[in-house]
Design a protein around this motif. Structure first.
Motif, PDB file in Angstrom:
ATOM      1  N   GLY A 218     -32.792   4.441 -37.364  1.00 15.12           N
ATOM      2  CA  GLY A 218     -32.418   4.978 -38.662  1.00 15.12           C
ATOM      3  C   GLY A 218     -33.611   5.630 -39.336  1.00 15.12           C
ATOM      4  O   GLY A 218     -34.754   5.200 -39.141  1.00 15.12           O
TER       5      GLY A 218
ATOM      6  N   LEU B 156     -24.491  -0.191 -30.291  1.00 13.21           N
ATOM      7  CA  LEU B 156     -25.561  -0.506 -31.239  1.00 13.21           C
ATOM      8  C   LEU B 156     -26.334  -1.746 -30.818  1.00 13.21           C
ATOM      9  O   LEU B 156     -27.568  -1.753 -30.845  1.00 13.21           O
ATOM     10  CB  LEU B 156     -24.980  -0.691 -32.638  1.00 13.21           C
TER      11      LEU B 156
ATOM     12  N   VAL C 180     -28.940   3.324 -35.553  1.00 10.34           N
ATOM     13  CA  VAL C 180     -27.815   4.043 -36.129  1.00 10.34           C
ATOM     14  C   VAL C 180     -27.047   4.740 -35.008  1.00 10.34           C
ATOM     15  O   VAL C 180     -27.654   5.369 -34.146  1.00 10.34           O
ATOM     16  CB  VAL C 180     -28.321   5.078 -37.158  1.00 10.34           C
TER      17      VAL C 180
ATOM     18  N   TYR D 187     -24.185   1.000 -37.812  1.00  9.57           N
ATOM     19  CA  TYR D 187     -25.593   0.652 -37.679  1.00  9.57           C
ATOM     20  C   TYR D 187     -25.738  -0.824 -37.350  1.00  9.57           C
ATOM     21  O   TYR D 187     -24.829  -1.630 -37.593  1.00  9.57           O
ATOM     22  CB  TYR D 187     -26.399   1.017 -38.929  1.00  9.57           C
TER      23      TYR D 187
ATOM     24  N   LEU E  75     -25.677   5.570 -44.974  1.00  2.97           N
ATOM     25  CA  LEU E  75     -25.745   4.132 -44.717  1.00  2.97           C
ATOM     26  C   LEU E  75     -25.324   3.331 -45.942  1.00  2.97           C
ATOM     27  O   LEU E  75     -24.635   2.307 -45.816  1.00  2.97           O
ATOM     28  CB  LEU E  75     -27.150   3.736 -44.281  1.00  2.97           C
TER      29      LEU E  75
END
Length: 172
Positions: free
Chosen positions: A13, A110, A63, A75, A21
């Motif tokens: 991120g 993720l 992310v 995320y 986010l």
């Protein structure tokens, strides 16, 4: 809405992700008991959270984005488990998937990326707190080797009712 065939990229991120986010997290604040936050955040209020997850070290932010549109699909983070120094080799992990991106394997992508990034860090355990009921999250964590270690009963109150939180642990 992204199609099922959309390619997904997972990356660390960055500052430019902050607004998206924050919007994603606010969905969970507003609509679900998954987080026990009860007030929505502005991007500026969430900036310290984002900055506490650099691109290296034990506290990461990964992310998932649509490869074409760069829309954020979810995320995952690893964060300090507790603030005291002896807890330094433990992290708390979490995953949030955009509501329109559910059931596409985004959480799995993720967590794969997050745990790969953490592999070289001086970490011993990962913990995850799952508000109950949440079968999908429990299954995801179990697939990654987490095991249920206990439940705090009626530990949080949101939407006028009490919620249980189950704790999961994974050796790193």
């Amino acid at each position: 809405m992204p199609s099922e065939r959309t390619e997904v990229q997972v990356r660390p991120g960055v500052e430019g992700d902050l607004e998206a986010l924050t919007d994603l997290y606010n969905h969970y604040v507003r609509e679900t008991p998954i987080t026990f936050d009860t007030a929505m955040f502005t991007p500026e209020e969430r900036r310290p959270w984002l900055l506490s997850h650099p691109e290296d070290g034990p506290h990461r932010l990964m992310v998932a984005v649509d490869a074409d549109s760069q829309e954020i699909l979810g995320y995952a983070t690893s964060s300090p488990y507790r603030p005291k120094p002896a807890y330094g080799t433990s992290v708390e992990t979490t995953v949030y998937v955009a509501p329109q991106a559910g059931r596409r394997g985004i959480g799995t992508l993720l967590y794969k990326a997050l745990f790969a990034a953490l592999a070289g860090e001086d970490l011993h355990r990962a913990y995850a707190a799952i508000t109950q009921p949440n079968t999908a999250s429990a299954r995801l964590h179990e697939r990654f080797g987490f095991r249920h270690i206990g439940t705090h009963h009626q530990v949080g109150r949101k939407f006028g009712r009490y919620w249980d939180v189950s704790w999961y642990e994974k050796e790193l």
